[in-house]
Structures are given as structure tokens and as C-alpha cells.
Design an enzyme around this catalytic site. Structure first.
Site, PDB file in Angstrom:
ATOM      1  N   GLY A   9       0.661  -1.214  -0.004  1.00 28.51           N
ATOM      2  CA  GLY A   9       0.010  -0.109   0.070  1.00 28.51           C
ATOM      3  C   GLY A   9       0.927   1.271  -0.187  1.00 28.51           C
ATOM      4  O   GLY A   9       2.084   1.114   0.097  1.00 28.51           O
ATOM      5  N   MET A  10       0.309   2.378  -0.071  1.00 25.38           N
ATOM      6  CA  MET A  10       1.003   3.602  -0.198  1.00 25.38           C
ATOM      7  C   MET A  10       1.798   3.827   1.096  1.00 25.38           C
ATOM      8  O   MET A  10       3.046   4.030   1.101  1.00 25.38           O
ATOM      9  CB  MET A  10      -0.109   4.735  -0.452  1.00 25.38           C
ATOM     10  N   LEU A  11       1.211   3.827   2.281  1.00 24.81           N
ATOM     11  CA  LEU A  11       2.140   3.800   3.437  1.00 24.81           C
ATOM     12  C   LEU A  11       3.087   2.828   3.689  1.00 24.81           C
ATOM     13  O   LEU A  11       4.115   2.845   4.041  1.00 24.81           O
ATOM     14  CB  LEU A  11       1.087   3.994   4.617  1.00 24.81           C
ATOM     15  N   ASP A  32      -4.041 -12.640   5.070  1.00 30.83           N
ATOM     16  CA  ASP A  32      -5.330 -12.133   4.858  1.00 30.83           C
ATOM     17  C   ASP A  32      -5.752 -11.788   6.350  1.00 30.83           C
ATOM     18  O   ASP A  32      -6.030 -12.699   6.955  1.00 30.83           O
ATOM     19  CB  ASP A  32      -6.248 -12.965   4.152  1.00 30.83           C
ATOM     20  N   ILE A  33      -5.597 -10.625   6.673  1.00 31.40           N
ATOM     21  CA  ILE A  33      -5.818 -10.192   8.094  1.00 31.40           C
ATOM     22  C   ILE A  33      -7.275 -10.594   8.744  1.00 31.40           C
ATOM     23  O   ILE A  33      -7.524 -10.885   9.607  1.00 31.40           O
ATOM     24  CB  ILE A  33      -5.531  -8.740   8.400  1.00 31.40           C
ATOM     25  N   ALA A  56      -5.771  -2.023   5.128  1.00 31.88           N
ATOM     26  CA  ALA A  56      -6.788  -1.523   5.417  1.00 31.88           C
ATOM     27  C   ALA A  56      -7.499  -1.499   4.286  1.00 31.88           C
ATOM     28  O   ALA A  56      -7.020  -1.667   2.976  1.00 31.88           O
ATOM     29  CB  ALA A  56      -6.976  -0.296   6.000  1.00 31.88           C
ATOM     30  N   THR A  97      -7.159   6.679  11.796  1.00 27.43           N
ATOM     31  CA  THR A  97      -7.812   8.158  10.824  1.00 27.43           C
ATOM     32  C   THR A  97      -8.429   9.352  11.528  1.00 27.43           C
ATOM     33  O   THR A  97      -9.103   9.009  12.664  1.00 27.43           O
ATOM     34  CB  THR A  97      -8.618   7.593   9.912  1.00 27.43           C
ATOM     35  N   TYR A 121     -16.586   3.879   7.000  1.00 28.67           N
ATOM     36  CA  TYR A 121     -15.210   3.645   7.192  1.00 28.67           C
ATOM     37  C   TYR A 121     -14.589   4.232   8.474  1.00 28.67           C
ATOM     38  O   TYR A 121     -13.969   3.468   9.147  1.00 28.67           O
ATOM     39  CB  TYR A 121     -14.602   4.476   5.926  1.00 28.67           C
ATOM     40  N   LYS A 125     -12.738   1.713  11.245  1.00 24.90           N
ATOM     41  CA  LYS A 125     -11.373   2.059  12.019  1.00 24.90           C
ATOM     42  C   LYS A 125     -11.625   2.196  13.424  1.00 24.90           C
ATOM     43  O   LYS A 125     -10.637   1.872  13.877  1.00 24.90           O
ATOM     44  CB  LYS A 125     -11.050   3.456  10.991  1.00 24.90           C
TER      45      LYS A 125
HETATM   46  N1  LIG Z   1      -5.001   7.176   2.539  1.00 21.80           N
HETATM   47  C1  LIG Z   1      -5.223   8.227   3.388  1.00 21.80           C
HETATM   48  O1  LIG Z   1      -5.622   9.309   3.031  1.00 21.80           O
HETATM   49  C2  LIG Z   1      -5.469   7.955   5.128  1.00 21.80           C
HETATM   50  C3  LIG Z   1      -5.783   8.965   5.813  1.00 21.80           C
HETATM   51  C4  LIG Z   1      -6.050   8.524   7.258  1.00 21.80           C
HETATM   52  C5  LIG Z   1      -5.390   7.200   7.681  1.00 21.80           C
HETATM   53  N2  LIG Z   1      -5.165   6.330   6.484  1.00 21.80           N
HETATM   54  C6  LIG Z   1      -4.958   5.042   7.300  1.00 21.80           C
HETATM   55  O2  LIG Z   1      -3.569   4.749   6.996  1.00 21.80           O
HETATM   56  C7  LIG Z   1      -3.385   3.343   6.718  1.00 21.80           C
HETATM   57  C8  LIG Z   1      -2.627   3.192   5.277  1.00 21.80           C
HETATM   58  O3  LIG Z   1      -3.390   3.812   4.201  1.00 21.80           O
HETATM   59  P1  LIG Z   1      -2.874   3.751   2.884  1.00 21.80           P
HETATM   60  O4  LIG Z   1      -3.609   4.644   2.204  1.00 21.80           O
HETATM   61  O5  LIG Z   1      -1.382   3.476   2.781  1.00 21.80           O
HETATM   62  O6  LIG Z   1      -3.657   2.317   2.344  1.00 21.80           O
HETATM   63  P2  LIG Z   1      -3.512   1.632   0.962  1.00 21.80           P
HETATM   64  O7  LIG Z   1      -2.679   2.166  -0.228  1.00 21.80           O
HETATM   65  O8  LIG Z   1      -4.948   1.286   0.601  1.00 21.80           O
HETATM   66  O9  LIG Z   1      -3.016   0.143   1.209  1.00 21.80           O
HETATM   67  C9  LIG Z   1      -3.630  -0.869   2.056  1.00 21.80           C
HETATM   68  C10 LIG Z   1      -3.083  -2.197   1.869  1.00 21.80           C
HETATM   69  O10 LIG Z   1      -3.779  -3.137   2.497  1.00 21.80           O
HETATM   70  C11 LIG Z   1      -3.859  -4.247   1.849  1.00 21.80           C
HETATM   71  N3  LIG Z   1      -5.295  -5.052   2.327  1.00 21.80           N
HETATM   72  C12 LIG Z   1      -6.394  -4.841   1.962  1.00 21.80           C
HETATM   73  N4  LIG Z   1      -7.235  -5.873   2.633  1.00 21.80           N
HETATM   74  C13 LIG Z   1      -6.177  -6.644   3.189  1.00 21.80           C
HETATM   75  C14 LIG Z   1      -6.419  -7.805   4.075  1.00 21.80           C
HETATM   76  N5  LIG Z   1      -7.571  -8.333   4.266  1.00 21.80           N
HETATM   77  N6  LIG Z   1      -5.154  -8.477   4.181  1.00 21.80           N
HETATM   78  C15 LIG Z   1      -4.183  -7.706   4.176  1.00 21.80           C
HETATM   79  N7  LIG Z   1      -3.955  -6.931   3.578  1.00 21.80           N
HETATM   80  C16 LIG Z   1      -5.052  -6.174   2.735  1.00 21.80           C
HETATM   81  C17 LIG Z   1      -4.135  -3.730   0.184  1.00 21.80           C
HETATM   82  O11 LIG Z   1      -4.326  -4.777  -0.617  1.00 21.80           O
HETATM   83  P3  LIG Z   1      -5.069  -4.443  -1.855  1.00 21.80           P
HETATM   84  O12 LIG Z   1      -4.668  -3.265  -2.588  1.00 21.80           O
HETATM   85  O13 LIG Z   1      -5.033  -5.575  -2.804  1.00 21.80           O
HETATM   86  O14 LIG Z   1      -6.453  -4.312  -1.525  1.00 21.80           O
HETATM   87  C18 LIG Z   1      -3.241  -2.685   0.354  1.00 21.80           C
HETATM   88  O15 LIG Z   1      -2.049  -3.029  -0.210  1.00 21.80           O
HETATM   89  C19 LIG Z   1      -4.664   2.732   6.780  1.00 21.80           C
HETATM   90  O16 LIG Z   1      -4.783   2.145   7.918  1.00 21.80           O
HETATM   91  C20 LIG Z   1      -5.749   3.832   6.304  1.00 21.80           C
HETATM   92  O17 LIG Z   1      -6.844   3.405   7.058  1.00 21.80           O
HETATM   93  C21 LIG Z   1      -5.154   6.709   5.257  1.00 21.80           C
END
Ligand SMILES: NC(=O)c1ccc[n+]([C@@H]2O[C@H](COP(=O)([O-])OP(=O)(O)OC[C@H]3O[C@@H](n4cnc5c(N)ncnc54)[C@H](OP(=O)(O)O)[C@@H]3O)[C@@H](O)[C@H]2O)c1
Length: 277
Positions: A9-11, A32-33, A56, A97, A121, A125
Site C-alpha cells: 500500500g501507499m504507506l 489475509d488479516i 486496510a 484516521t 469507514y 476504523k
Molecule cells: N490514505 C489516506 O488518506 C489515509 C488517511 C488516514 C488514515 N489512513 C490509514 O492509513 C493506513 C494506510 O493507508 P494507505 O492509503 O497507505 O492504504 P492503501 O494504499 O489502500 O494500502 C492498504 C493495503 O492493505 C492491503 N489489504 C487490504 N485488505 C487486506 C487484507 N484483508 N489482508 C491483508 N492486506 C490487505 C491492500 O491490498 P489491496 O490493494 O490488494 O486491497 C493494500 O496493499 C490505513 O490504515 C488507512 O486507514 C489513510
């Protein structure tokens, strides 16, 4: 070893880059969490010292029509990670979040302010936050408005649209802090290094609206794009968003000595390092 769950994922990618050889990453395909047996197999085999959960279901609007999946991934998935990380005596770091808040406070949110999510969402969370308690050695890091080199995000969307249009309309009534994943990763590392526990807020300093964020992207990128205002109501997305969800990051600075830089400086650096698609 630090295990980054959701390393694609991005983070997750940013955390992997920062921790380097100290980290091992797993994502869909290897874990798979939502499946306790899968979590147990991976964690008991790898035996990490720290588990950082960056996995997530992050499609905020998608969660509205897939609430069961949202709760499974963002809620139950965290319970599984908490239970098994406790069993192997590892620390659990859960990323959360600003969407756990309703945005009606009118001033920056502190860690102990009462959550009141407006969306599925946000609810999912918050369930995840509550489930971290299965492991007393846990850290919850709330952040917001993330962008990073490895993901679909607002900065990349704006730059793509700027190549196609001279005028864009962007909401100006949601206020928060755009946050570079690199600075969030540094905050998470600082919290782990100091062995902090409990809840922390971590975001770049300063506040703006999505509209102000878009204008700064174009200014720094040297692009001439007019950014017109619109309201959240006019945009009409399926999930409700908090209108003012700035996070007070004073506790992070006080306990670690690390203070994320102003959001404009972070954005400038991000754009300098960016590889155009
Ligand atoms: N993006 C934002 O603006 C933002 C803001 C506040 C907080 N956050 C939090 O920051 C964290 C990181 O966010 P992000 O934007 O980096 O997320 P992201 O890019 O969507 O990456 C999430 C990763 O989790 C994987 N995933 C999904 N379901 C899964 C499962 N059941 N088992 C294992 N892996 C799984 C996804 O795989 P797939 O892509 O294959 O589904 C993806 O690789 C998250 O907790 C998010 O809630 C994000």
C-alpha cells in the site's frame, strides 16, 4: 524484525523504504488479516518484534456499500493482529484516521477527544482502534489526508487533471492537514524507537482545505490552473466527511522530540522527488 502488514500500500511502501533491512513486508497473497489462521501462520512463523498494520480497506465511499467487508478488514482484522501479536510478545502499531471524529469540535482534536464517526469507514476504523486492546502493548497512530510516492492520491489526481483542464472545482469547506507518508513513517519510527504506547496523532503541521491544497500543488508545480470552490454538499459523495478534523500532534512531539514539518514544505519535497508517471 519489524513486520509491515500491507507493505504494498501507499504507506506500507514508505515504511518498507524507511525501515530497510530491519523490516519484512506482507500483503494480500501472503496474509489475509480477516482470517485468524492466516494471521497466526504468518506471525508465528516470522516472529516479529513489532507488527505495523498499514493494511486496510481504504475506499471511504466504497465502505458505505460494503460495510461487512469494511468491518471485517478494518475491525476484525485488527483484532486478529492484536491477539496473535500478544501471543508472540510483539508490539502492535495500528494506523488509524481523523475520520473517527465528526469534525464538529471546532479546534484541533486531541487523542482523548470522544470519537463520533460519520461514515462506515470511520466506524470500521474505530472498531479497529478498540480491537487493538487485545494486545496491551499497542500503539494507535491517527493520521489524515495522506499522499505518497506509491499510491493513488490527491496530489497525483490533481496533476493528472491539470494536464487535461484549465479549471478545476475543488471542495473548500473540509479543513485538515495534508500529510506526506514519508513524514508519517518517520513519526511511526520515532514512536517505536521510544517504545511509546497508547494513542497518538501524527500529521504534517498547518491546515488548509482541499481547495487550498490543490492551489498549492499547482503553484509549486508551476502550473496555471484555476481552482474554483465548491461545498462538500455540492460534491455529494456517498460517505459523510468531517468538516474540521485537524489533529493536535503535541503529544507526538512531547514524547518523541519529532515534529512533522509544515505541510507546504513536505509537499514541495514530495514534488521535487516525484517521478512523473
Ligand atoms: N490514505 C489516506 O488518506 C489515509 C488517511 C488516514 C488514515 N489512513 C490509514 O492509513 C493506513 C494506510 O493507508 P494507505 O492509503 O497507505 O492504504 P492503501 O494504499 O489502500 O494500502 C492498504 C493495503 O492493505 C492491503 N489489504 C487490504 N485488505 C487486506 C487484507 N484483508 N489482508 C491483508 N492486506 C490487505 C491492500 O491490498 P489491496 O490493494 O490488494 O486491497 C493494500 O496493499 C490505513 O490504515 C488507512 O486507514 C489513510
Amino acid at each position: 524484525m519489524i513486520l509491515v502488514v500491507g507493505n504494498k500500500g501507499m504507506l506500507g511502501q514508505e515504511l518498507m523504504a524507511l525501515f530497510g533491512s530491519a523490516a519484512r513486508g506482507v500483503d494480500v497473497g501472503e496474509i489475509d488479516i480477516t482470517d485468524l489462521v492466516s494471521v497466526q501462520r504468518v506471525l508465528t512463523t516470522l516472529k516479529p518484534r513489532v507488527v505495523v498494520n498499514a493494511a486496510a480497506y481504504t475506499d471511504v465511499d466504497g465502505c458505505e456499500s460494503n460495510s461487512e467487508l469494511a468491518l471485517q478488514v478494518n475491525g476484525e482484522g485488527v483484532a486478529h493482529l492484536a491477539m496473535i501479536s500478544k501471543e508472540i510478545d510483539a508490539k502492535l502499531v495500528q494506523v488509524s484516521t481523523d475520520y473517527v471524529f465528526d469534525g464538529r469540535k471546532g479546534s484541533p482534536y486531541q487523542e482523548d477527544d470522544a470519537p463520533a464517526p460519520l461514515s462506515v469507514y470511520g466506524e470500521s476504523k474505530l472498531a479497529g482502534e478498540m480491537n487493538t486492546c487485545f494486545n496491551p502493548n499497542h500503539l494507535i497512530v491517527r493520521t489524515q489526508w495522506l499522499y505518497g510516492h506509491a499510491g493513488k492520491n490527491f496530489v497525483e489526481t490533481m496533476l493528472k487533471l491539470a494536464a487535461e483542464r484549465d479549471t478545476l472545482t475543488v471542495v473548500d469547506d473540509q479543513i485538515g492537514s495534508p500529510t506526506w507518508t514519508r513524514d508519517l513513517a518517520l513519526a511511526i519510527k520515532a514512536l517505536i524507537d521510544k517504545d511509546c504506547r497508547g494513542t497518538y496523532h501524527a500529521a504534517n503541521a498547518g491546515v488548509t482545505s482541499w481547495n487550498g491544497f490543490a492551489k498549492e500543488i499547482f503553484r509549486l508545480a508551476g502550473l496555471k490552473v484555476e481552482v474554483a470552490p465548491m461545498t462538500t454538499e455540492e460534491l455529494g459523495r456517498p460517505a459523510a466527511r468531517p468538516l474540521y478534523s485537524t489533529l493536535d500532534c503535541g503529544k507526538l512531539s512531547a514524547d518523541t522530540g519529532f515534529s512533522p514539518q509544515p505541510w507546504q514544505d513536505a509537499l514541495q519535497r514530495y514534488l521535487e522527488l516525484r517521478q512523473p508517471n
